[in-house]
Design a protein around this motif. Sequence first.
Motif, PDB file in Angstrom:
ATOM      1  N   ARG A   1      -5.219  -4.857  -5.901  1.00 27.58           N
ATOM      2  CA  ARG A   1      -3.888  -5.147  -6.441  1.00 27.58           C
ATOM      3  C   ARG A   1      -3.025  -5.821  -5.380  1.00 27.58           C
ATOM      4  O   ARG A   1      -2.323  -6.783  -5.625  1.00 27.58           O
ATOM      5  CB  ARG A   1      -3.252  -3.820  -6.866  1.00 27.58           C
ATOM      6  N   THR A   2      -3.084  -5.239  -4.173  1.00 32.66           N
ATOM      7  CA  THR A   2      -2.315  -5.793  -3.057  1.00 32.66           C
ATOM      8  C   THR A   2      -2.755  -7.218  -2.769  1.00 32.66           C
ATOM      9  O   THR A   2      -1.930  -8.112  -2.578  1.00 32.66           O
ATOM     10  CB  THR A   2      -2.509  -4.933  -1.794  1.00 32.66           C
TER      11      THR A   2
ATOM     12  N   TYR B   1       8.469  -3.122  -7.636  1.00 37.12           N
ATOM     13  CA  TYR B   1       7.032  -3.211  -7.355  1.00 37.12           C
ATOM     14  C   TYR B   1       6.346  -1.858  -7.421  1.00 37.12           C
ATOM     15  O   TYR B   1       5.313  -1.716  -8.078  1.00 37.12           O
ATOM     16  CB  TYR B   1       6.802  -3.839  -5.975  1.00 37.12           C
TER      17      TYR B   1
ATOM     18  N   GLY C   1       2.020   2.388  -3.230  1.00 34.69           N
ATOM     19  CA  GLY C   1       1.056   2.920  -4.183  1.00 34.69           C
ATOM     20  C   GLY C   1       0.061   1.913  -4.731  1.00 34.69           C
ATOM     21  O   GLY C   1      -0.761   2.248  -5.568  1.00 34.69           O
ATOM     22  N   ALA C   2       0.110   0.666  -4.254  1.00 36.33           N
ATOM     23  CA  ALA C   2      -0.819  -0.337  -4.787  1.00 36.33           C
ATOM     24  C   ALA C   2      -2.187  -0.186  -4.149  1.00 36.33           C
ATOM     25  O   ALA C   2      -2.309   0.128  -2.980  1.00 36.33           O
ATOM     26  CB  ALA C   2      -0.273  -1.741  -4.516  1.00 36.33           C
ATOM     27  N   GLY C   3      -3.240  -0.418  -4.931  1.00 41.56           N
ATOM     28  CA  GLY C   3      -4.597  -0.368  -4.401  1.00 41.56           C
ATOM     29  C   GLY C   3      -4.912  -1.641  -3.641  1.00 41.56           C
ATOM     30  O   GLY C   3      -4.133  -2.579  -3.620  1.00 41.56           O
ATOM     31  N   GLY C   4      -6.095  -1.692  -3.025  1.00 40.00           N
ATOM     32  CA  GLY C   4      -6.477  -2.820  -2.191  1.00 40.00           C
ATOM     33  C   GLY C   4      -6.523  -4.129  -2.956  1.00 40.00           C
ATOM     34  O   GLY C   4      -5.929  -5.133  -2.548  1.00 40.00           O
TER      35      GLY C   4
ATOM     36  N   GLN D   1      -1.826   5.222  -0.250  1.00 46.04           N
ATOM     37  CA  GLN D   1      -1.318   5.027  -1.609  1.00 46.04           C
ATOM     38  C   GLN D   1      -1.031   6.338  -2.315  1.00 46.04           C
ATOM     39  O   GLN D   1      -0.203   6.397  -3.217  1.00 46.04           O
ATOM     40  CB  GLN D   1      -2.331   4.273  -2.485  1.00 46.04           C
TER      41      GLN D   1
ATOM     42  N   LEU E   1       0.835  -1.201   0.000  1.00 49.38           N
ATOM     43  CA  LEU E   1       0.000   0.000   0.000  1.00 49.38           C
ATOM     44  C   LEU E   1       0.868   1.248   0.000  1.00 49.38           C
ATOM     45  O   LEU E   1       0.592   2.208  -0.716  1.00 49.38           O
ATOM     46  CB  LEU E   1      -0.912   0.015   1.230  1.00 49.38           C
TER      47      LEU E   1
ATOM     48  N   VAL F   1       3.190  -0.881 -10.119  1.00 43.56           N
ATOM     49  CA  VAL F   1       1.776  -0.730  -9.767  1.00 43.56           C
ATOM     50  C   VAL F   1       1.244   0.620 -10.200  1.00 43.56           C
ATOM     51  O   VAL F   1       0.079   0.929  -9.967  1.00 43.56           O
ATOM     52  CB  VAL F   1       1.536  -0.914  -8.253  1.00 43.56           C
TER      53      VAL F   1
END
Lengths: 288, 346
Positions: free
Chosen positions: A190-191, B97, A185-188, B72, A182, B101
């Motif tokens: 995606r994570t 990573y 920068g990853a969304g929920g 984020q 998170l 993303v």
Amino acid sequence: MRDARSSRLRPVVAETPLARALLIAVAVVFLGIFLIFPVFVVFAEALRHGFGAFLGAFDDPDARAAIRLTLTVAAISVPLNLMFGLAASWAIAKFDFRGKNLLITLIDLPFSVSPVVSGLVYVLLFGAQGLLGPFLKAHGIQIIFALPGIVLATVFVTFPFVARELIPLMQEQGSGEEEAALSLGAGGLRTFVTITLPNVRWGLLYGVLLCNARAMGEFGAVAVVSGHIRGVTTTMPLQVEILYNEYNFVAAFAVASLLALLALVTLAAKSYLEWRYGGALATAIPRR
Amino acid sequence: MDIRIVNIAKDFGGTGALRGASLDIRDGELIALLGPSGSGKTTLLRVIAGLEIPSTGQVLFANEDATNLPVQHRRIGFVFQHYALFRHMTVFDNIAYGLRVRPRATQPSRREIAQRVEALLDLVQLPGIENRYPAHLSGGQRQRVALARALAVEPRVLLLDEPLGALDAKVRKDLRRWLRDLHDRTGHTTVFVTHDQDEALELADRVAILNEGRVAQIGTPDEVYDTPASPFVMAFVGDTTSMPVELRDGQATFAGKRLMADIIGSAEGETLLYLRPGDAVLVKPDPDDLAGTVLGVRRTATGRRVHVRLDPTTTEIEIEAAASRSIAVGEAVGVRILKGRVFDGK
């Protein structure tokens, strides 16, 4: 120490060679009598009148229907329980919420309830005299004595397998990696897909294997819910019972041997996974 | 980027709560959040990151309210205490990573990603380990990979949660220097949490000391060490010893004897005098100085730490003496206080 000399020659916590042999013998005899022998008998009885008779059992349309039904039920229940188990484990392991302990208790419920009772619950709910009976009848929906009922009962009894495998695994792994994803920068979603799922894949596979084995082999709950309508609502375990009660032993054991074969294949798959991916399994649990 | 933290409160129904912490972080500085366990320093760091939402208060990133901005979107880089490297990915994939993303539009090309990862591995001095898995790295290597991963997304601020806490002493000392050097080279605004005062004083441009959910003092290492705002700060930042004195018009007396010490701070009447072990010396017994009996002697890296009872009272203090002095337990000594500090109302 009675034998002072030999106790100096072996580690203090090791048992004597005699004790070791005895324990192994007991384990082997126990396994042999209660596990290996019955499985062997199933195959032996199935092939008693030769391979031809064995194959003939599967010409029977009822037997074929039973196999199809078992496969269908498993194909529906296992993915459902995969999703439920994954969702429940994720919620329990990564979050704190009110009613969390209640959820954990409920997940274990199917293990403590008799399968017959599990099936009965659905009859009481959806049967003609049941709570929702008139409503379902009015809309032409058939649950009991049909596929939906069997699927429901199977889902109920096999529910804990995936969840029980994943909860301790996810709890042990914690939320650190998810937080890291998170923060990058990853969304929920995606994570979940790139971090959470890959970390639990072996536990998930185990859980699915066990869930599948039980789904295909379930007798009690399905027996209550299915109505034993030959060729329509008999699964393989039910078909075995019917055949046996008609003194059609070879056919009964033939179908049973398929189930036994499933058990052996499940075991083999489990062992293969452990052997091949043992290292990866070990690193799935973090070492601090 | 500068950060303003205004009166943050956060409750967990127990420890780690914040009770109105405020802080200003300047662009480009390396600031330490120092405090004992349960003081709220990690919670404050996570509030800045967006991993916790405060109950009240504001977090401003370059004067924009970021209090409710999801983590984020804050463009921060976070290094966790136990690194939280993605265990099923290689070092390369870990570092890449954050870049992968990004939405398609802003995502760098495969070649750019590879170049960036390589440049970062060079920066953290770990070339050539791209294809290794975290399980096969040492603690120090994992820490540097975690740092590289956080830097990959070009964060506006770098947040480090006890970055050296999980390492053994020698590695920790080496990495301290290295971390400072890295900061000087890259110039990122950096906030790090530690409970080790030596680490904070050695590394940081400024130190913010937290106690029970509030900021007790902020200042440069010199300021917090030499001019502490409270006994807590003084005791936490360096060794401190104390003795009860009577203070009148700037003149201190102990057990009836006048002290010729420099007293910093003002208080009247009976109060506690706080001093560092080096602020008092052992002398030959003398009627003008305080009389003491040695209760214990300890060897330290810089000299001897002497535990002295100030006769005829039961007060015991610690005094630093030279290693060359040989001092015996039970010896009668004179104690001269050179300087001390009093705090108003504490």
